[in-house]
Write an enzyme that holds these catalytic residues in place. Structure first.
Site, PDB file in Angstrom:
ATOM      1  N   MET A   8       5.628 -67.458  -1.276  1.00  9.46           N
ATOM      2  CA  MET A   8       4.833 -67.376  -2.266  1.00  9.46           C
ATOM      3  C   MET A   8       4.733 -68.277  -3.469  1.00  9.46           C
ATOM      4  O   MET A   8       4.157 -68.110  -4.403  1.00  9.46           O
ATOM      5  CB  MET A   8       4.627 -65.835  -2.703  1.00  9.46           C
TER       6      MET A   8
ATOM      7  N   LEU B 298       9.266 -71.781  -6.144  1.00  9.38           N
ATOM      8  CA  LEU B 298      10.567 -71.580  -5.362  1.00  9.38           C
ATOM      9  C   LEU B 298      11.815 -71.560  -6.215  1.00  9.38           C
ATOM     10  O   LEU B 298      11.695 -72.445  -7.273  1.00  9.38           O
ATOM     11  CB  LEU B 298      10.442 -72.917  -4.358  1.00  9.38           C
TER      12      LEU B 298
ATOM     13  N   GLU C  40      16.197 -71.232  -5.727  1.00 14.95           N
ATOM     14  CA  GLU C  40      17.440 -71.622  -4.779  1.00 14.95           C
ATOM     15  C   GLU C  40      17.414 -70.797  -3.565  1.00 14.95           C
ATOM     16  O   GLU C  40      17.845 -71.324  -2.437  1.00 14.95           O
ATOM     17  CB  GLU C  40      18.843 -71.589  -5.631  1.00 14.95           C
ATOM     18  N   GLY C  41      17.016 -69.572  -3.739  1.00 11.76           N
ATOM     19  CA  GLY C  41      16.839 -68.654  -2.635  1.00 11.76           C
ATOM     20  C   GLY C  41      15.950 -69.340  -1.356  1.00 11.76           C
ATOM     21  O   GLY C  41      16.247 -69.406  -0.159  1.00 11.76           O
ATOM     22  N   HIS C  42      14.800 -69.523  -1.672  1.00 12.68           N
ATOM     23  CA  HIS C  42      13.820 -70.172  -0.954  1.00 12.68           C
ATOM     24  C   HIS C  42      14.527 -71.428  -0.336  1.00 12.68           C
ATOM     25  O   HIS C  42      14.082 -71.768   0.798  1.00 12.68           O
ATOM     26  CB  HIS C  42      12.649 -70.577  -1.491  1.00 12.68           C
TER      27      HIS C  42
ATOM     28  N   GLY D  83      14.336 -63.872   3.699  1.00 16.37           N
ATOM     29  CA  GLY D  83      15.385 -63.779   2.778  1.00 16.37           C
ATOM     30  C   GLY D  83      15.908 -62.333   2.764  1.00 16.37           C
ATOM     31  O   GLY D  83      15.189 -61.328   3.043  1.00 16.37           O
TER      32      GLY D  83
ATOM     33  N   LYS E 130      17.236 -60.745   0.638  1.00 13.96           N
ATOM     34  CA  LYS E 130      16.781 -59.966  -0.641  1.00 13.96           C
ATOM     35  C   LYS E 130      15.629 -58.892  -0.356  1.00 13.96           C
ATOM     36  O   LYS E 130      15.883 -57.941  -0.775  1.00 13.96           O
ATOM     37  CB  LYS E 130      16.365 -61.000  -1.361  1.00 13.96           C
TER      38      LYS E 130
ATOM     39  N   SER F  91      11.506 -64.807  -7.892  1.00 14.70           N
ATOM     40  CA  SER F  91      10.583 -65.437  -8.831  1.00 14.70           C
ATOM     41  C   SER F  91      10.467 -64.631 -10.090  1.00 14.70           C
ATOM     42  O   SER F  91       9.832 -65.214 -11.081  1.00 14.70           O
ATOM     43  CB  SER F  91       9.316 -65.729  -8.009  1.00 14.70           C
ATOM     44  N   ARG F  92      10.467 -63.223  -9.910  1.00 19.57           N
ATOM     45  CA  ARG F  92      10.248 -62.580 -11.108  1.00 19.57           C
ATOM     46  C   ARG F  92      11.397 -62.457 -12.103  1.00 19.57           C
ATOM     47  O   ARG F  92      10.974 -61.996 -13.304  1.00 19.57           O
ATOM     48  CB  ARG F  92      10.021 -61.081 -10.670  1.00 19.57           C
TER      49      ARG F  92
HETATM   50  O1  PAF Z   1       8.774 -62.719   0.813  1.00 21.49           O
HETATM   51  C1  PAF Z   1       7.642 -63.439   0.552  1.00 21.49           C
HETATM   52  O2  PAF Z   1       7.531 -64.324  -0.144  1.00 21.49           O
HETATM   53  C2  PAF Z   1       6.279 -62.835   1.001  1.00 21.49           C
HETATM   54  O3  PAF Z   1       6.532 -61.492   0.969  1.00 21.49           O
HETATM   55  C3  PAF Z   1       5.697 -63.417   2.422  1.00 21.49           C
HETATM   56  C4  PAF Z   1       6.888 -63.170   3.632  1.00 21.49           C
HETATM   57  C5  PAF Z   1       5.749 -64.989   2.156  1.00 21.49           C
HETATM   58  C6  PAF Z   1       4.552 -62.970   2.783  1.00 21.49           C
HETATM   59  O4  PAF Z   1       3.761 -63.088   1.682  1.00 21.49           O
END
Ligand code: PAF
Length: 277
Positions: free
Chosen positions: A27, A30, A32-34, A144, A146, A183-184
């Site tokens: 979403m 981004l 470091e996890g992504h 992830g 997470k 991200s939060r």
């Molecule tokens: O984990 C996320 O960021 C979201 O739930 C996903 C998997 C991209 C779906 O919108």
């Protein structure tokens, strides 16, 4: 790196990719996890597609959709050096055009834990992930640990609907002090940032007890609760000691087990988990 918005644009670009495509659904905003998911996809697949889409259907009307952090330019700068082939950044109108009325729902697994607190959330997640799988046609997709329940729900959906996609779940990436990246975390300031460490402390307390031989799941849940209740800025939503796949609460721990929790720190809702093998 190709950046596509429309579905036709995405499909045309996808056709040119070397098969063995790894998809990393995100979403955006981004961290470091992504990036660890994208790097793993890059190491394992000949082509990598990253989707960036703040999916409105997984947010309840009371949740933070409007203020969810977004910065496409920053995201693209972070992923370009990794060697991503294609980024898909559709609009809500592309994903859910007027008249949209089709949903993908996983049953019992989505009623527990996060699903009990956020009853419409997983229907939005599974619907958008199914649409991403259909559009991108990846051989592998990376998620992830997470969001442990999300990973379990997506594994279930993929099996149940026969998607020919291997689901790869990657470990949680943590800040040096133990806070799981999210991200939060951007919303956590001052004392709230310090208080947020209570999740890691509570999970560690239960894990220490497990490693010392404790197998009573209720005792492990109690250990987590006690640590959270001792933090004045924290409001516990749930703690769980459950089977890793079915997420059913356990009486005693034997197989692969998920310790998980959701805690409000001020107005910020945080989740975290440890896996006991
Ligand atoms: O984990 C996320 O960021 C979201 O739930 C996903 C998997 C991209 C779906 O919108």
């Amino acid at each position: 790196m190709i950046i596509a918005t429309g579905l036709d644009e995405l499909r045309t670009a996808r056709l040119l990719l070397d098969p063995e495509v790894g998809l990393v659904p995100t979403m955006g905003y981004l961290h470091e996890g992504h990036l660890s998911l994208i790097r793993k996809a890059k190491a394992e697949c000949r082509s990598v597609v990253v989707s960036i889409f703040v999916n409105p259907t997984q947010f309840a009307p009371t949740e933070d959709l409007a203020k969810y952090p977004r910065d496409l330019e920053r995201d693209l700068k972070l992923i370009e050096p990794i060697g991503v082939d294609l980024v898909w950044n559709p609009t809500p109108e592309i994903m859910y055009p007027s008249g949209y009325q089709t949903w993908v729902e996983v049953d019992a697994l989505t009623k527990r834990l996060e699903g009990a607190m956020r009853p419409t959330h997983f229907k939005g997640v599974t619907t958008v992930v199914a649409k991403l799988f259909n559009a991108v046609q990846p051989q592998r997709a990376y998620f992830g640990q997470k969001d442990a329940q999300q990973a379990a729900v997506i594994r279930r959906m993929t099996r149940d609907l026969d998607f020919p996609v291997e689901i790869v779940v990657c470990p949680i990436v943590r800040e040096p002090d133990g806070l799981a990246m999210s991200s939060r975390n951007k919303y956590l300031e001052g004392d709230d940032r310090k208080a947020a460490l209570v999740l890691f402390r509570a999970l560690s307390a239960a894990k220490d007890a497990y490693q010392a031989g404790e197998r009573d799941a209720e005792v492990l849940r109690r250990k987590m609760k006690e640590v959270i209740q001792a933090e004045p800025r924290a409001q516990m939503q749930y703690v769980s000691c459950a089977d890793y796949d079915s997420l059913e609460e356990l009486e005693s721990v034997s197989g692969k087990t998920l310790l998980s929790m959701a805690v409000l720190i001020g107005k910020t809702r945080l989740i975290d988990n440890f896996v006991l093998e």
